[in-house]
Motif scaffolding. Structure first.
Motif, PDB file in Angstrom:
ATOM      1  N   LYS A 161       0.831  -1.187   0.000  1.00  0.00           N
ATOM      2  CA  LYS A 161       0.000   0.000   0.000  1.00  0.00           C
ATOM      3  C   LYS A 161       0.869   1.242   0.000  1.00  0.00           C
ATOM      4  CE  LYS A 161      -4.430   1.406   1.811  1.00  0.00           C
ATOM      5  NZ  LYS A 161      -5.529   1.047   2.697  1.00  0.00           N
ATOM      6  N   ASP A 162       0.787   2.048  -1.036  1.00  0.00           N
ATOM      7  CA  ASP A 162       1.518   3.295  -1.098  1.00  0.00           C
ATOM      8  C   ASP A 162       0.697   4.299  -1.878  1.00  0.00           C
ATOM      9  OD1 ASP A 162       1.815   2.724  -3.781  1.00  0.00           O
ATOM     10  OD2 ASP A 162       3.886   2.077  -3.607  1.00  0.00           O
ATOM     11  N   LYS A 163       1.296   5.441  -2.221  1.00  0.00           N
ATOM     12  CA  LYS A 163       0.526   6.523  -2.810  1.00  0.00           C
ATOM     13  C   LYS A 163      -0.003   6.202  -4.200  1.00  0.00           C
ATOM     14  CE  LYS A 163       4.461   8.937  -4.864  1.00  0.00           C
ATOM     15  NZ  LYS A 163       5.173  10.222  -4.930  1.00  0.00           N
ATOM     16  N   LEU A 164       0.497   5.135  -4.836  1.00  0.00           N
ATOM     17  CA  LEU A 164       0.021   4.804  -6.170  1.00  0.00           C
ATOM     18  C   LEU A 164      -1.241   3.959  -6.159  1.00  0.00           C
ATOM     19  CD1 LEU A 164       3.295   4.204  -8.153  1.00  0.00           C
ATOM     20  CD2 LEU A 164       1.603   5.950  -8.537  1.00  0.00           C
ATOM     21  N   TYR A 165      -1.654   3.494  -4.987  1.00  0.00           N
ATOM     22  CA  TYR A 165      -2.891   2.734  -4.930  1.00  0.00           C
ATOM     23  C   TYR A 165      -4.084   3.663  -4.980  1.00  0.00           C
ATOM     24  CZ  TYR A 165      -0.498  -1.612  -4.166  1.00  0.00           C
ATOM     25  OH  TYR A 165       0.275  -2.717  -4.334  1.00  0.00           O
ATOM     26  N   LEU A 166      -5.172   3.184  -5.557  1.00  0.00           N
ATOM     27  CA  LEU A 166      -6.362   3.994  -5.736  1.00  0.00           C
ATOM     28  C   LEU A 166      -7.418   3.574  -4.726  1.00  0.00           C
ATOM     29  CD1 LEU A 166      -6.445   3.660  -9.595  1.00  0.00           C
ATOM     30  CD2 LEU A 166      -5.419   5.469  -8.241  1.00  0.00           C
ATOM     31  N   HIS A 167      -7.788   4.484  -3.867  1.00  0.00           N
ATOM     32  CA  HIS A 167      -8.786   4.201  -2.847  1.00  0.00           C
ATOM     33  C   HIS A 167      -8.350   2.952  -2.070  1.00  0.00           C
ATOM     34  CE1 HIS A 167     -10.977   7.324  -4.833  1.00  0.00           C
ATOM     35  NE2 HIS A 167     -11.013   6.646  -5.960  1.00  0.00           N
ATOM     36  N   ASP A 168      -9.226   1.941  -1.986  1.00  0.00           N
ATOM     37  CA  ASP A 168      -8.877   0.731  -1.252  1.00  0.00           C
ATOM     38  C   ASP A 168      -8.501  -0.413  -2.176  1.00  0.00           C
ATOM     39  OD1 ASP A 168      -9.369   1.920   1.224  1.00  0.00           O
ATOM     40  OD2 ASP A 168     -11.517   1.512   1.060  1.00  0.00           O
ATOM     41  N   GLU A 169      -8.443  -0.137  -3.482  1.00  0.00           N
ATOM     42  CA  GLU A 169      -8.120  -1.192  -4.436  1.00  0.00           C
ATOM     43  C   GLU A 169      -6.682  -1.046  -4.901  1.00  0.00           C
ATOM     44  OE1 GLU A 169     -10.871  -1.585  -7.586  1.00  0.00           O
ATOM     45  OE2 GLU A 169     -12.635  -1.460  -6.315  1.00  0.00           O
ATOM     46  N   MET A 214      -5.185  -2.004  -7.709  1.00  0.00           N
ATOM     47  CA  MET A 214      -4.898  -1.790  -9.117  1.00  0.00           C
ATOM     48  C   MET A 214      -6.150  -1.353  -9.864  1.00  0.00           C
ATOM     49  SD  MET A 214      -2.614  -5.117 -10.151  1.00  0.00           S
ATOM     50  CE  MET A 214      -1.064  -5.497  -9.317  1.00  0.00           C
ATOM     51  N   ILE A 215      -5.933  -0.693 -10.998  1.00  0.00           N
ATOM     52  CA  ILE A 215      -7.034  -0.443 -11.927  1.00  0.00           C
ATOM     53  C   ILE A 215      -7.188  -1.690 -12.788  1.00  0.00           C
ATOM     54  CG2 ILE A 215      -7.857   0.958 -13.847  1.00  0.00           C
ATOM     55  CD1 ILE A 215      -6.187   3.242 -12.827  1.00  0.00           C
ATOM     56  N   LYS A 266       5.975   1.053 -10.267  1.00  0.00           N
ATOM     57  CA  LYS A 266       4.813   1.945 -10.312  1.00  0.00           C
ATOM     58  C   LYS A 266       3.750   1.396 -11.261  1.00  0.00           C
ATOM     59  CE  LYS A 266       7.095   6.377  -9.290  1.00  0.00           C
ATOM     60  NZ  LYS A 266       7.468   7.705  -9.846  1.00  0.00           N
ATOM     61  N   ARG A 267       4.181   0.905 -12.409  1.00  0.00           N
ATOM     62  CA  ARG A 267       3.217   0.360 -13.372  1.00  0.00           C
ATOM     63  C   ARG A 267       2.502  -0.852 -12.798  1.00  0.00           C
ATOM     64  NH1 ARG A 267       5.008   0.914 -19.626  1.00  0.00           N
ATOM     65  NH2 ARG A 267       5.781   3.041 -19.555  1.00  0.00           N
ATOM     66  N   ASN A 268       3.251  -1.723 -12.147  1.00  0.00           N
ATOM     67  CA  ASN A 268       2.626  -2.891 -11.539  1.00  0.00           C
ATOM     68  C   ASN A 268       1.595  -2.484 -10.500  1.00  0.00           C
ATOM     69  OD1 ASN A 268       4.076  -4.772 -13.029  1.00  0.00           O
ATOM     70  ND2 ASN A 268       5.709  -4.951 -11.526  1.00  0.00           N
ATOM     71  N   ASN A 269       1.908  -1.454  -9.741  1.00  0.00           N
ATOM     72  CA  ASN A 269       0.990  -1.000  -8.697  1.00  0.00           C
ATOM     73  C   ASN A 269      -0.259  -0.343  -9.273  1.00  0.00           C
ATOM     74  OD1 ASN A 269       2.737  -1.903  -6.740  1.00  0.00           O
ATOM     75  ND2 ASN A 269       3.547   0.096  -6.206  1.00  0.00           N
ATOM     76  N   MET A 270      -0.111   0.350 -10.402  1.00  0.00           N
ATOM     77  CA  MET A 270      -1.260   1.006 -11.016  1.00  0.00           C
ATOM     78  C   MET A 270      -2.191   0.000 -11.678  1.00  0.00           C
ATOM     79  SD  MET A 270      -1.300   4.230 -10.425  1.00  0.00           S
ATOM     80  CE  MET A 270      -2.539   4.736 -11.609  1.00  0.00           C
ATOM     81  N   GLY A 271      -1.633  -1.043 -12.249  1.00  0.00           N
ATOM     82  CA  GLY A 271      -2.455  -2.051 -12.906  1.00  0.00           C
ATOM     83  C   GLY A 271      -2.170  -2.136 -14.394  1.00  0.00           C
TER      84      GLY A 271
END
Length: 247
Positions: free
Chosen positions: A57-65, A67-68, A149-154
């Protein structure tokens, strides 16, 4: 007989070791080819680190999920765009600043760009492709941080928004895309390019989505385009960027 068996097993061991070394060298020496008349995604990730980043969990996560996901992309970006109305940003480089206006009639691309800027994705990436008289391309790097970062974004693609009718004139801000198995011409969420040619790049119209334009700093784009390049049109010097939203 014993001597023959010993020689046979030694030969098998040597052959196995040789195949393993050959395979490793093939992986380490593979480089993505580029075509100067198209905008393809260049594979700049370390082949030994692909999909090895553990989610945290870091700043690249969106809300509680974490990945996109593609199935939720359109409603997510639509809602995000309604809550985040910004449409101007600045790309800072050692050569100067480039200011960009995003079009409101390409809402998915605008929302995604604002999202990535606010999450700090682009900071530390490069203008990693320079094709003088054509385009400069940014949003990637060979740093492990970028692949993490890409992996974390989805893993997702943005549907094309050609209906807006924007063309690849000089200064157009457009989306790179994966060429393979991409019949719908969906965009990469992470990489962009700026048309540098005075004539534009109209063979890319309705093949890549134009979703903004440079409003200030085309002289900086021209200077970056002049930089010496190596194989794959990668500049011989790193051109790191930072991106921030402006009023």
């Amino acid at each position: 007989m014993t001597r023959r068996l010993t020689f046979f097993f030694a030969f098998i061991i040597l052959l196995t070791a040789s195949c393993e070394d050959t395979q490793k060298s093939k992986i380490n020496n593979t480089k993505a080819s580029t075509n100067k008349t198209s905008i393809k995604i260049k594979d700049t990730t370390d082949s030994n680190n692909i999909n090895t980043a553990k989610p945290k969990k870091d700043k690249l996560y969106l809300h509680d999920e974490p990945m996109i996901v593609q199935e939720k992309l359109i409603p997510f970006l639509t809602e995000y765009g309604k809550k985040n109305h910004e449409n101007k940003f600045r790309i800072s480089t050692s050569f100067g600043d480039i200011e960009v206006l995003l079009y409101n009639d390409t809402p998915l691309h605008r929302a995604n760009m604002i999202l990535l800027i606010k999450k700090g994705y682009f900071n530390g990436t490069f203008f990693h492709r320079v094709a003088n008289g054509f385009v400069i391309q940014g949003g990637n790097s060979d740093n492990r941080e970028t692949s993490t970062k890409r992996n974390n974004m989805g893993s997702y693609l943005i549907p094309s928004e050609f209906e807006a009718g924007h063309r690849h004139t000089r200064g157009a801000f457009s989306a790179a895309k994966y060429a393979e198995q991409n019949i719908s011409k969906a965009s990469s969420p992470f990489e962009f390019f700026i048309v540098q040619s005075d004539r534009g790049a109209h063979h890319l119209d309705n093949d890549h989505t134009v979703y903004g334009k440079v409003t200030k700093g085309m002289d900086v784009v021209d200077e970056i385009a002049k930089q010496p390049i190596g194989e794959g049109e990668w500049p011989l010097i790193n051109i790191p960027i930072t991106v921030e939203i402006i009023e």
